[in-house]
Structure formats: C-alpha cells, structure tokens
Design an enzyme around this catalytic site. Structure first.
Site, PDB file in Angstrom:
ATOM      1  N   ASP A   1      -1.813   1.010   0.002  1.00 48.23           N
ATOM      2  CA  ASP A   1      -2.278  -0.261   0.576  1.00 48.23           C
ATOM      3  C   ASP A   1      -2.734  -1.124  -0.586  1.00 48.23           C
ATOM      4  O   ASP A   1      -3.636  -0.725  -1.346  1.00 48.23           O
ATOM      5  CB  ASP A   1      -3.457  -0.022   1.526  1.00 48.23           C
ATOM      6  CG  ASP A   1      -3.044   0.680   2.816  1.00 48.23           C
ATOM      7  OD1 ASP A   1      -1.834   0.843   3.051  1.00 48.23           O
ATOM      8  OD2 ASP A   1      -3.938   1.060   3.595  1.00 48.23           O
TER       9      ASP A   1
ATOM     10  N   ASP B   1       0.140  -0.777  14.311  1.00 51.44           N
ATOM     11  CA  ASP B   1      -1.292  -0.558  14.063  1.00 51.44           C
ATOM     12  C   ASP B   1      -2.029  -0.475  15.404  1.00 51.44           C
ATOM     13  O   ASP B   1      -2.680  -1.438  15.815  1.00 51.44           O
ATOM     14  CB  ASP B   1      -1.869  -1.730  13.245  1.00 51.44           C
ATOM     15  CG  ASP B   1      -1.198  -1.882  11.891  1.00 51.44           C
ATOM     16  OD1 ASP B   1      -0.948  -0.861  11.235  1.00 51.44           O
ATOM     17  OD2 ASP B   1      -0.912  -3.024  11.493  1.00 51.44           O
TER      18      ASP B   1
HETATM   19  O1  1PR Z   1       1.266  -7.557   9.602  1.00 50.07           O
HETATM   20  O2  1PR Z   1       3.551  -7.627   8.676  1.00 50.07           O
HETATM   21  O3  1PR Z   1       1.671  -8.655   7.421  1.00 50.07           O
HETATM   22  O4  1PR Z   1       1.880  -6.201   7.628  1.00 50.07           O
HETATM   23  C1  1PR Z   1       0.625  -5.810   7.170  1.00 50.07           C
HETATM   24  C2  1PR Z   1       0.690  -4.344   6.890  1.00 50.07           C
HETATM   25  O5  1PR Z   1      -0.527  -3.975   6.258  1.00 50.07           O
HETATM   26  C3  1PR Z   1       0.839  -3.489   8.129  1.00 50.07           C
HETATM   27  O6  1PR Z   1       1.787  -2.485   7.871  1.00 50.07           O
HETATM   28  C4  1PR Z   1      -0.532  -2.858   8.337  1.00 50.07           C
HETATM   29  O7  1PR Z   1      -0.405  -1.513   8.782  1.00 50.07           O
HETATM   30  C5  1PR Z   1      -1.107  -2.876   6.933  1.00 50.07           C
HETATM   31  N1  1PR Z   1      -2.564  -3.095   6.920  1.00 50.07           N
HETATM   32  C6  1PR Z   1      -3.204  -4.241   7.218  1.00 50.07           C
HETATM   33  N2  1PR Z   1      -4.515  -4.073   7.046  1.00 50.07           N
HETATM   34  C7  1PR Z   1      -4.727  -2.819   6.644  1.00 50.07           C
HETATM   35  C8  1PR Z   1      -6.006  -2.192   6.321  1.00 50.07           C
HETATM   36  O8  1PR Z   1      -6.085  -1.000   6.035  1.00 50.07           O
HETATM   37  N3  1PR Z   1      -7.064  -2.988   6.363  1.00 50.07           N
HETATM   38  N4  1PR Z   1      -3.278  -0.923   6.190  1.00 50.07           N
HETATM   39  C9  1PR Z   1      -3.491  -2.192   6.565  1.00 50.07           C
HETATM   40  C10 1PR Z   1      -2.699  -0.060   6.944  1.00 50.07           C
HETATM   41  C11 1PR Z   1      -2.593   2.103   7.177  1.00 50.07           C
HETATM   42  C12 1PR Z   1      -1.798   3.167   6.664  1.00 50.07           C
HETATM   43  C13 1PR Z   1      -2.637   4.106   5.850  1.00 50.07           C
HETATM   44  C14 1PR Z   1      -2.609   5.315   6.725  1.00 50.07           C
HETATM   45  C15 1PR Z   1      -2.922   6.574   6.021  1.00 50.07           C
HETATM   46  N5  1PR Z   1      -2.737   1.091   6.258  1.00 50.07           N
HETATM   47  O9  1PR Z   1      -0.622   2.813   6.106  1.00 50.07           O
HETATM   48  O10 1PR Z   1      -2.082   4.186   4.625  1.00 50.07           O
HETATM   49  O11 1PR Z   1      -3.515   5.100   7.808  1.00 50.07           O
HETATM   50  O12 1PR Z   1      -4.210   6.590   5.597  1.00 50.07           O
HETATM   51  P1  1PR Z   1      -4.996   7.962   5.449  1.00 50.07           P
HETATM   52  O13 1PR Z   1      -4.002   8.991   5.044  1.00 50.07           O
HETATM   53  O14 1PR Z   1      -5.981   7.697   4.356  1.00 50.07           O
HETATM   54  O15 1PR Z   1      -5.629   8.241   6.760  1.00 50.07           O
HETATM   55  P2  1PR Z   1       2.069  -7.588   8.378  1.00 50.07           P
END
Ligand code: 1PR
Length: 528
Positions: A225, A380
């Site tokens: 991320d 999400d």
């Molecule tokens: O909506 O097309 O602009 O895409 C934004 C992207 O950014 C989406 O794929 C969304 O999942 C991601 N995103 C947005 N905000 C966050 C955040 O964390 N604040 N991250 C975010 C999402 C989630 C996972 C993470 C797993 C594993 N990250 O990809 O890596 O939950 O984590 P863990 O193993 O530590 O539990 P758009």
C-alpha cells in the site's frame, strides 16, 4: 541484436528489461521491412487476440511475418505472439487474417476451474529443445490466458501443461518457437529461456531436460500500500482496518521499489502496488507511481499489479483522460494488471440498475484492448450483521459462525469506496458477479474488518464470493501466521492469498509460508 515486435498493447517493458538484463541489444519494429531484416524476432503479446490481429493487419505486418516464418528464421512468440501463428481464434469474430503458419486454432478453456488460467504452472517436455538448456528441473512458468492453442500437427508440440486437462503450452518447429506462458514474468528460469533463444546459434535439438510438470500453484502475493507521508515522501504504509496513521503520522514501512525487490528475491509469486490515495488525484500527474513501476520492472521478473485512481478524469484545462488512458500508461510503465476499486463499484451500480452493458465502462474498455486477465477488481467490504435474511432483502445475506454484537446470526458484506471512507448500497457478492459479467479477470477480495488484524482471512466472505464467480479470487486481509495460508487454501477455493503487514514487519517470510504450504501438500512454486 534482437528485433522486437511491439504492436502497442500489453507490457512490453518487461520483455525489454529481461533482454537488457543479459546484455542483448534491441531493435524495435517500426515498419514492415524491419521484420524481414531481423536476425531474430521476438513477438510478445498479451490481451485480446482480435485487437492484436487487427493491428498486425492495419500495419501491413502479416505478409512480411509470413515470409519471415516461411524462411525458418528465428522467431519467438509469447502468449498472443504464439497464438497468432495459428489459423484463427475463438476470440476473433471479425475475420481478420492471421499468420496461418501452423494448422490448428485457438480455443477457449472448457473447464469448471477458474478462467482465466492465471498463475505458475508446470510443463511436460515433449520435444528436445535448446531453449530449455540449463533451465531448472521442476520449474514453473507464469501463465495468464483464457484461450489455448489446439495444434493439428502433434510434431510441433514442445510442452503441454495440466489445467483440468492437458493443453499445449508451447510449440517449436525448426527455428520457430512459441510459448503460452510468459518467460519474462517467470523469474530467473524464464529469463534463461529467452537468453537461450537469443544466444544459441541454432535451434536444433540438443539436450532433453526432464521437467516434471505439476499442477497450478497457489500464489502468494505481497501487497504494498503506497502513499505520500506528511513529509511528501512516497512510502509503503500499512493500516489497521485501513487506518494507516499511528500517533497522527502515516506509518512508514519502507520504500516501494526496495521492498518489491526484496519480495521478488524471497519468492513472491506476484507483487501488487495499491496507490491508496490515488482516488483523490489524477494518477498520471502522480509520476512517482509510474517511476516505481518503471524501476521495479527493471529487476523484478514476476507479474506486477497496480491499483488506485484508475478512472476517467478531466483536468483543470478541461482535457479528459479515460481510465483506459491511465491503464495504458501503467502497462507501458511495467504493470501486467491494473486493479480498479472505487470506480468498479460505481460501474456495477449503474450496470445492475440498467441491466445493460454500455461497452463504455472502464472495465469493458480496458478488457477490450488488454484482455480480461489484465483487470483485477479490488473489493473493500465491511461486514454488516443482521438478525435474518429479511433484514437486507436486496443483498446476499448468509449465516455467519461469528455472531454480531447483538448475537446476530446473519451478515452481508457492504462495498465501500475511497479506501473504506464511504459505504454503498451494494454487497461484495453482487459487485464481484457484475464485474465478472462486464469483463474483469480476477477479484482481489480485501476485508476491512480483518485488515491488519493478524487474525486470519475471512473464510466465510471468501467462500461466498468465490462460489459466485468463475474468475480467480485473491484472498486478502488478516494473514498473521503460516497456518492462516493453509486454512485459506484448505477451506476455500481461492487461487491466491495476499498479505502485507506480516511480510513488511518480517514476522513471517514468504519462503517460510511456501515451505509450510508444501509440507501441508498444497502446491506452491518453489524458488532457488
Ligand atoms: O478506489 O480504485 O482508487 O483504489 C484504491 C485502492 O487502494 C483499493 O484497492 C483499496 O483496496 C486500496 N486502499 C485504499 N485505502 C486503503 C487503506 O488501507 N487505507 N488499502 C487501501 C487496501 C488492503 C489490502 C491490504 C490487505 C492485507 N489495502 O490490500 O494490503 O488487507 O493486509 P494485512 O495482510 O496486513 O492484513 P481506487
């Protein structure tokens, strides 16, 4: 000197990087005569067969290619570059002329397994070939395709691969070679194969290598991320239930390019970059992400996915860029797949309301040019508890083993947009199904409740979505130890598992996860 036929779609940068890695020089085809003047010709293709063949016809490449092939000049076709050698494809309905060099056609996979066939799979060698010289025994190669060749002439079969049934995964006749798998995305072994093609003086059979093909591996994906911290540096961060701040500061777990290289060396099967604040800005202005891809793809020869902010956009001067423009820029910079989050929710809402495909959504447009396999939908969702299925009649409600705060025994999973900031009246199962119908090739299934919790994947959610679609599903969020990966592969049909926090904090190494999975009889790709 190797001549490269880049017809304008797909990720040619990875092929260029792979070739430059072992010091060969590259000349790009810019006009038909460059094909006939080539000493060795490499034709990488990915995406949609019809648009590839159309472009070859429009650029007058068909005749020189046919002449080049007839003269048995060295040729290496990758994926669509190999499929183009056959008489035609079920993916081509407009009657454009193919290279028609080999008898046989390209057909859609007919299987109850997920299509596209995505991931690392083995090969059974059927012919001696110098391209396999010094390639590691028991190796696997990276595949990503929905269609496969069905040659009429068995003598050209170089390898077969098992995916429900045995299909032909590469061919060779004289100096003409084609592989369905992507050597440029298959780590060191894949690079060696390209190196063999480029440096061998001739393509005569030399040496048989016994590569015992096993089945498709479960993939382990490292997720980065990425966002700018308050000082303006681009960092890899990690949230707890998507909250990436600790004591007011954005957590900084490292630099994206360096971490990606580390994960490649540790044996990750894929890397996903999520530009988590991409929804706020226009990503083509966000050049650091493009730079991250360009730099990463120089040294990392496994598939790269990028997500965040892939949508249509109008800049301050009124100029409009489509999501396809944004995706194209990412593919040209080294991405193999793009992942769409928020925009997919809006598209699915429209589609489910009108019950009509418009052909104009970003999912449909990108699928048409780059193929379904290039589009991942990142979901999400948040868990919503209800007393009974009647309490959420418009949604896919199911019983849950883990009851809610008021002992609710049912739940549904609500989609969110903008990184969990805003919830929508759409559930994760409905979103996944709608996006599959529109042409998405894979689902990245996060879970906000589980994110960063180290408490294991949400198996109920994964089963609900996986049972509703036929495309591959990547389980994400909550991995905390090796056992969680065994659970997700034993108790669901997910094709891949993604984790972030435990890898960034080095609590568990990717190689340890793989060893543990192998000990539990789960097929994985081993790396040297
Ligand atoms: O909506 O097309 O602009 O895409 C934004 C992207 O950014 C989406 O794929 C969304 O999942 C991601 N995103 C947005 N905000 C966050 C955040 O964390 N604040 N991250 C975010 C999402 C989630 C996972 C993470 C797993 C594993 N990250 O990809 O890596 O939950 O984590 P863990 O193993 O530590 O539990 P758009």
């Amino acid at each position: 000197m190797i001549t490269l036929l880049d017809y304008g779609a797909g990720n040619v940068r990875s092929v260029v990087n792979a070739i430059e890695k072992f010091g060969a020089r590259i000349k790009m085809v810019t006009k038909p005569s460059d094909i006939l003047n080539a000493e060795k010709l490499l034709f990488p293709g990915v995406g949609n067969y019809e648009s590839m063949i159309k472009i070859l016809n429009e650029r007058d490449y068909i005749l020189p290619l046919q002449e080049y092939l007839k003269a048995d000049q060295p040729f290496f076709g990758i994926c669509l570059g190999m499929q183009a050698l056959f008489e035609g494809s079920e993916e081509e309905l407009s009657g454009n002329e193919s290279l028609n060099f080999f008898k046989g056609r390209v057909k859609l996979f007919k299987t109850s397994l997920a299509v596209p066939h995505i991931g690392w799979n083995g090969v059974n060698i059927k012919q001696e070939s110098p391209v396999f010289e010094n390639v590691m025994l028991d190796t696997k190669f990276y595949f990503v395709h929905s269609y496969h060749i069905v040659p009429e002439d068995e003598s050209i079969v170089l390898t077969t691969t098992n995916y429900d049934y045995e299909f032909v995964s590469s061919v060779q006749k004289g100096n003409v070679i084609g592989t369905q798998f992507h050597p440029e995305k298959s780590g060191n072994n894949g690079i060696r194969l390209l190196e063999n093609f480029i440096y061998q003086k001739d393509m005569k059979a030399r040496k048989a290598v016994d590569i015992k093909g096993k089945g498709l591996s479960k993939r382990i994906i490292a997720c980065l991320d990425v966002r700018s911290n308050d000082q303006g540096d681009l960092v890899v961060t990690k949230g707890d239930q998507y909250d990436v701040r600790q004591e007011g500061e954005v957590r900084n777990l490292g630099q994206p390019v360096e971490l990606a290289k580390r994960y490649y060396e540790e044996g990750a099967d894929e890397i996903t970059f999520l530009n988590i604040t991409g929804f706020r800005d226009f990503p083509l202005k966000d050049l650091p992400m493009i730079e991250v891809l360009e730099k990463t793809s120089k040294n990392v020869f496994i598939p790269l996915t990028i997500g965040g902010g892939i949508k249509d956009y109008t800049d301050s001067n009124g100029k409009t860029y489509t999501a396809l423009d944004v995706a194209s820029q990412y593919f040209r910079s080294g991405a193999d797949k793009i992942s769409i989050g928020s925009d997919a929710v809006y598209i699915a809402e429209q589609y489910l309301k009108s019950k009509k495909k418009t052909g104009t959504s970003s999912i449909e447009q990108i699928a048409r040019v780059y193929g379904n396999q290039a589009i991942v939908i990142s979901i999400d969702p948040k868990k919503v508890y209800v007393k009974s299925a009647d309490d959420a009649k418009n949604h896919h409600v199911f019983p849950t083993q883990f009851h809610g705060p008021d002992n609710e025994e049912y739940c549904w999973y609500q989609c969110t947009v903008q990184g969990g900031r805003s919830a929508r009246d759409l559930d994760a199962v409905a979103l996944a199904k709608a996006c599959e119908e529109l042409g998405a090739g894979e689902i990245l299934l996060n879970c906000i409740d589980k994110d960063g919790s180290n408490s294991g994947f949400d198996l109920e959610l994964i089963n609900a979505v996986k049972n509703a679609v036929t495309i591959p599903v990547i389980a994400s969020s909550g991995a905390g130890c090796e056992d969680h990966f065994v659970n997700v592969f034993e108790e669901t049909e997910a094709e891949a598992a993604l984790a972030a926090g435990i890898f960034h904090r080095k609590e568990v190494l990717i190689q340890d996860v793989k060893t543990y999975l192998a000990d539990n009889n789960i097929e994985v790709r081993t790396t040297p």
